[in-house]
Structures are given as structure tokens and as C-alpha cells.
Enzyme design. Structure first.
Site, PDB file in Angstrom:
ATOM      1  N   LYS A 132      -2.802   8.858 -19.508  1.00 47.44           N
ATOM      2  CA  LYS A 132      -2.328  10.142 -18.421  1.00 47.44           C
ATOM      3  C   LYS A 132      -1.020   9.313 -17.687  1.00 47.44           C
ATOM      4  O   LYS A 132      -0.841   8.921 -17.058  1.00 47.44           O
ATOM      5  CB  LYS A 132      -2.945  11.175 -17.469  1.00 47.44           C
ATOM      6  CG  LYS A 132      -2.382  12.192 -17.362  1.00 47.44           C
ATOM      7  CD  LYS A 132      -2.387  12.775 -15.849  1.00 47.44           C
ATOM      8  CE  LYS A 132      -2.396  12.240 -14.887  1.00 47.44           C
ATOM      9  NZ  LYS A 132      -0.753  12.355 -14.943  1.00 47.44           N
ATOM     10  N   CYS A 165       6.473  -1.016  -6.158  1.00 47.74           N
ATOM     11  CA  CYS A 165       5.177  -0.392  -5.782  1.00 47.74           C
ATOM     12  C   CYS A 165       5.486  -2.303  -4.436  1.00 47.74           C
ATOM     13  O   CYS A 165       4.564  -2.357  -3.384  1.00 47.74           O
ATOM     14  CB  CYS A 165       3.851  -1.029  -6.109  1.00 47.74           C
ATOM     15  SG  CYS A 165       3.804  -2.034  -8.017  1.00 47.74           S
ATOM     16  N   GLU A 172      -4.169  -0.609  -8.785  1.00 47.27           N
ATOM     17  CA  GLU A 172      -3.195  -0.972  -8.823  1.00 47.27           C
ATOM     18  C   GLU A 172      -2.429  -0.376  -7.332  1.00 47.27           C
ATOM     19  O   GLU A 172      -1.789   0.910  -8.016  1.00 47.27           O
ATOM     20  CB  GLU A 172      -2.210  -1.643  -9.008  1.00 47.27           C
ATOM     21  CG  GLU A 172      -1.589  -2.560  -9.611  1.00 47.27           C
ATOM     22  CD  GLU A 172      -0.074  -2.157  -9.623  1.00 47.27           C
ATOM     23  OE1 GLU A 172       0.195  -2.004  -8.045  1.00 47.27           O
ATOM     24  OE2 GLU A 172       0.854  -1.845 -10.306  1.00 47.27           O
ATOM     25  N   GLU A 212       3.979   3.138   3.721  1.00 52.89           N
ATOM     26  CA  GLU A 212       5.268   2.871   2.251  1.00 52.89           C
ATOM     27  C   GLU A 212       5.728   3.957   2.375  1.00 52.89           C
ATOM     28  O   GLU A 212       5.504   5.090   2.143  1.00 52.89           O
ATOM     29  CB  GLU A 212       3.903   3.030   1.139  1.00 52.89           C
ATOM     30  CG  GLU A 212       5.099   2.483   0.034  1.00 52.89           C
ATOM     31  CD  GLU A 212       3.951   2.154  -1.445  1.00 52.89           C
ATOM     32  OE1 GLU A 212       3.344   3.014  -1.657  1.00 52.89           O
ATOM     33  OE2 GLU A 212       4.369   1.743  -2.373  1.00 52.89           O
TER      34      GLU A 212
END
Ligand code: ADP
Length: 506
Positions: free
Chosen positions: A204, A313, A279, A410
Site C-alpha cells: 500500500k 526519517c 522503520e 520530530e
């Protein structure tokens, strides 16, 4: 012509014929080797982040489409030419995908730049090229995945002879859920090792950036994979993504995305005891040591956060600078930020491109406001650029400290938080003072610093005098709340194979 259609035609003229053709009609989903509409008939729009205008419509998969995709993947896994294919035939198919990506690299780079917003030349050199390398590297594995012969000495049957060995078998049907920051590259990272291991896939893509995954689906069909081995179902996270995570016939979920969603996925997957690899997010430190070569470290630290608009990331989003270099480093960073041309990614001269979506724009601008309110000094950027598209200036927040929201959370945008330090033990503590542990960089010329400090840094990757360098041979993944499991390298085979022990009584 109004401004919106002006934008649209300018954009289309920046695309080659093939990319234009690809977006000229609604895109469907790939299930069992066929391109099909969603069962619900629903579609969603994918937008150009540089203008906010609609690129095209995409079939919107939900639980029913996920179910038929999973059934196709299950059938292909259990009983198809894929199930009995020799390792070398699998290798040839993977090489063929790499060749096809290469043959269509310019088109893929344009589609990536259009859908994600990123610089087209960088997409070609990084995203697309690394995707090619990933398929080539993983193509080497099928014939080299081996088990062991085991020296058995069964204590309760000392007079009997046994022969023991292990098989490494594919885990089965794999659900893969990927983010929007490196859309094609994430497909390659996920698909290539799963296919090398002999799994079948339901992938997806992120709802913001489905185009290159769907184009890759076409190339996978062209390469000659048996029907149902790779299924691609675009759709939203809470519908298609959640259905994939919960599906009983899925053996494993591989996810890249936010820590928040990673936790939801890990919990949901536990109900069916799926094997999960995650991850997730990061707040990666870049540490400039007192002995660093500042001519290398300053542009390096800038690129660690501004590459891909900070939507990485492992972006170096917290920079630690020793007292004695603080002013010079800040000045160098501000100069660097001011030289970066801002504009759409389809013009390769533009080095800061739009963020992927309005949601992301609002989120990043909100963080910059919070930073200001919490007392950070904005020494570069800090504003949205223009009123069309989702552009944010490369932003440097100085005088930040551990308790600030912008230091702890973040941001996933071009926003650097700079902290000063005056003691090496102190800076190691500061660098590790985060819930995340994905990447870190150390900028130093002293090999003693490297040997002593690297083991103390709690992160899955530590770069020295560089940042964001990822290679398919080098395992990648997180410590702490940045996730678990390692992608790339030979470690990734652990994610997509499991061990079967065999014991034969002679
Ligand atoms: P980001 O914050 O970078 O947008 P997300 O973690 O929200 O990243 O999304 C990454 C991927 O996870 C996307 O493909 C998204 O559709 C999917 N996703 C979001 N929520 C869920 C969920 N509840 N279950 C499964 N997948 C999800």
C-alpha cells in the site's frame, strides 16, 4: 487563462511525453496481474505539492480490495509458477525489474518530482538510482539463502543417528505499508528483498504519492512476474492500511512511517501474531566536535537537514556545536540556507522544494511558531514561501534546549534545532536524550573520537563526516522508538525468511 490552469500547463510542459501520458488517465490498482477499479468504485485525488492542483484520480482501495489482493498473493504463494520457481529464475526477474526501472528512469524521476514535489534531478540521481541498485543487489540473494547442517547429539537417544539441518523459507504473504517521502525508493526497499526471499506482496503506497508505485507495478508486470506475486493497492491508512495489518492471511507487515502509526500497527498485528518490522521516526543528532573541519561540517550539517526538505526519517534535525565554534557555525549555516533556491522540483535548479501536502505545511509551520514561542532564535527562514504550493524556507532555530517541543518532537521539515555544548561527555548525553535512535553523525578529524564516541551513541546508523548516506549493502533501522528490524544488507533477509529445523532419524 486563470492562475491555476497557467500553473497546470507550465507543469505539464515540464514533463516528458511518457510521464504526461501516465497521468493523462485515472490510475487503477494492481491485483492478481490485472489493473482494476476499487470494488466500491471510489477514487481519490493525488495533488501536485508545488501548486496544490490535481494531478489525476487514483482508485481508492479499502478492506474489500485488500482482501482480494491478499487472496491473490496467498494463491500465488501457495500454488503458482512463483512457488516452484528456481532461485536463479527469481534472480533474473529481479534483474529485469532493475533494467526496466533504468530504462524508464527519467519518466519515474518526473513522476516522483510531480507527486512528491522533490527536485527532479535529485530524484533521478538518488531515489531512482538507489531503487535500481536495490533490485540489483537483492537479485543476488535468491541463490545464496542457505540453511545449516547441524551437529546433533540427542542426549536421550545416544545410540540413534540423527541428521539435522535448517531451511530458510520465505515468511509467506507480506503486507508492506510505505510513506510519501521516498515513494519509489521505499517500494524498492520493501519489494526487492521480499521477492528475493520468495514471498508474495500486497503493497500500500502512501495516499499522498501513489504514482511511482503504480508505474513500478506496470514494470513488474512487464518483467514477467506470475500473477498475484505483487499486488499494489493504493488507499488510505485507516482503511486500506488497517485492513492489511489486520488480515488473517497476511504473515508479515513491513512498515515505514511515523512512530505514532508504527505503534498502532504493532498493536493491531499482535492480534494475529504477525511478524512485524518497523522503520519509524527520528530526531537524529549531528555532533560537531571541537576538532572538526568546519568547511566540511557546516555544509554537511545543512544538507543533513535540508535534503528532501527535511522529510527524511534520519534527517540531522538536532545539531550540537561546541561553544568555541558556535558563532561561526551559525553564520555558515545561515549563509548556506540563504543560497538554496526555493521552487518547484520540476526545475532542477530549485534546491528547496515544496513539502508534500498542506497538512505537512501546517504541521511544520506550527512547529516553527512553537519554537519561537518557546524562546528559540530564528536565524534563517521561519516563513512559508508564496501562497501557492507548500513551500517552507529552510529554517534554523538557534539557542534551543532539551525541554523545547521542537527539540523533542520530530518535525519532518526543513527545520534545524541548534544546541551548544562545552563538554564531550555532556554532548553524548544530549545526543542520546531522545526517544528516537535512528541515525546520528559525528564530525571530527580525530580517530580517537570515532573509536570512543561511536559505541556510546544509541542509533542504528552512525555516520562520520557525512550524514544521510545510505547504501543497499548497509543495514538500516532504528534503536528505541525508531523501530525494529533492519532493512537492506544481508540482515534484511531475516525479515522475509524464517528458519525451519529438520531432524531425520537414520
Ligand atoms: P506520515 O506521518 O509520514 O504521513 P504515516 O505514518 O501517517 O506517515 O503514514 C505512513 C503510511 O502508513 C501511509 O501509507 C499511511 O497510509 C499508512 N497508515 C496511516 N495510518 C495507518 C493505520 N492506522 N494502519 C495502517 N497504515 C496506516
Amino acid at each position: 487563462m486563470d492562475a491555476a490552469s497557467d500553473n497546470k500547463s507550465a507543469l505539464k510542459s515540464a514533463l516528458g511525453d511518457k510521464a504526461r501520458q501516465f497521468i493523462s488517465r485515472p490510475r487503477q490498482m494492481l491485483i492478481n496481474g490485472q489493473w482494476v477499479e476499487a470494488l466500491s468504485g471510489k477514487t481519490f485525488q493525488t495533488l501536485d505539492p508545488a501548486t496544490g492542483s490535481v494531478i489525476t484520480e487514483i482508485s481508492e482501495g479499502d478492506a474489500a480490495d485488500i482482501d482480494r489482493a491478499v487472496k491473490a498473493a496467498r494463491a500465488a504463494y501457495e500454488d503458482s509458477p512463483w512457488a516452484t520457481m528456481t532461485p536463479s529464475a527469481r534472480e533474473r526477474l529481479l534483474h529485469r525489474v532493475a533494467d526496466l526501472i533504468e530504462e524508464n528512469a527519467d519518466e519515474l524521476a518526473e513522476l516522483e518530482a510531480l507527486d512528491n514535489g522533490k527536485n527532479k534531478a535529485i530524484a533521478r540521481a538518488v531515489d531512482i538510482q538507489v531503487a535500481i541498485e536495490t533490485f540489483r543487489y537483492m537479485a543476488g540473494w535468491p541463490s545464496k539463502i542457505t540453511g545449516d547442517v547441524l551437529p546433533l547429539s540427542v542426549p536421550f537417544a545416544p545410540d540413534q543417528k540423527f541428521f539435522g539441518y535448517t531451511l530458510r523459507e520465505p515468511v509467506g504473504v507480506v503486507g508492506q505499508i510505505i510513506p510519501w517521502n521516498f515513494p519509489l525508493l521505499m517500494c524498492a526497499w520493501k519489494m526487492a528483498p521480499a521477492l528475493a526471499s520468495g514471498c508474495t506482496i500486497v503493497l500500500k503506497p502512501a495516499e499522498e504519492t501513489p504514482l511511482t508505485a503504480l508505474r513500478l507495478g506496470e514494470l513488474i508486470c512487464e518483467a514477467g512476474f506470475p500473477d498475484g506475486v505483487v499486488n499494489i493497492v493504493p488507499g488510505f491508512g485507516h482503511t486500506a492500511g488497517a485492513a492489511l495489518t489486520a488480515h488473517e492471511e497476511v504473515d508479515k507487515i513491513a512498515f515505514t512511517g511515523s512512530t505514532e502509526v508504527g505503534k498502532i500497527i504493532a498493536k493491531a498485528a499482535a492480534d494475529t501474531m504477525k511478524n512485524v518490522s518497523l522503520e519509524l521516526g527520528g530526531k537524529s543528532p549531528a555532533i560537531i566536535m571541537p576538532d572538526a573541519d568546519l568547511d566540511v561540517a557546516i555544509p554537511g550539517a545543512a544538507s543533513a537537514i535540508f535534503f528532501n526538505q527535511g522529510q527524511v526519517c534520519c534527517a540531522g534535525s538536532r545539531l550540537f556545536v561546541p561553544d568555541q565554534h558556535y558563532d561561526r557555525v551559525l553564520e555558515g549555516l545561515a549563509d548556506n540556507a540563504s543560497t538554496l533556491r526555493i521552487g518547484p522540483g520540476l526545475d532542477p535548479e530549485n534546491m528547496i522544494n515544496p513539502l508534500v501536502s498542506e497538512t505537512q505545511l501546517n504541521r511544520v509551520m506550527n512547529y516553527i511558531d512553537i519554537g519561537r514561542r518557546e524562546g528559540a532564535s530564528v536565524i534563517a527562514g521561519g516563513r512559508r514561501r508564496g501562497e501557492t504550493g507548500y513551500f517552507v524556507e529552510p529554517t534554523i532555530l538557534a539557542d534551543t534546549h532539551r525541554d523545547m517541543t521542537v527539540v523533542r518532537e520530530e518535525i519532518f521539515g526543513p527545520v534545524l534545532c541548534v544546541q551548544r555544548y562545552n563538554d564531550v561527555n555532556e554532548v553524548i548525553r544530549m545526543a542520546n536524550d531522545t526517544i528516537y535512535g535512528l541515525g546520528a553523525s559525528l564530525w571530527t578529524r580525530d580517530v580517537g573520537n570515532i573509536i570512543n564516541i561511536v559505541p556510546k551513541i544509541k542509533a542504528g546508523t552512525v555516520w562520520v563526516n557525512c550524514h544521510n548516506i545510505l547504501d543497499v549493502a548497509m543495514p538500516f533501522g532504528g534503536f528505541k522508538q525508531s523501530g525494529y528490524g533492519r532493512e537492506l544488507g544481508k540482515e534484511v533477509l531475516e525479515l522475509y525468511t524464517h528458519t525451519k529445523s529438520v531432524c531425520i532419524m537414520a
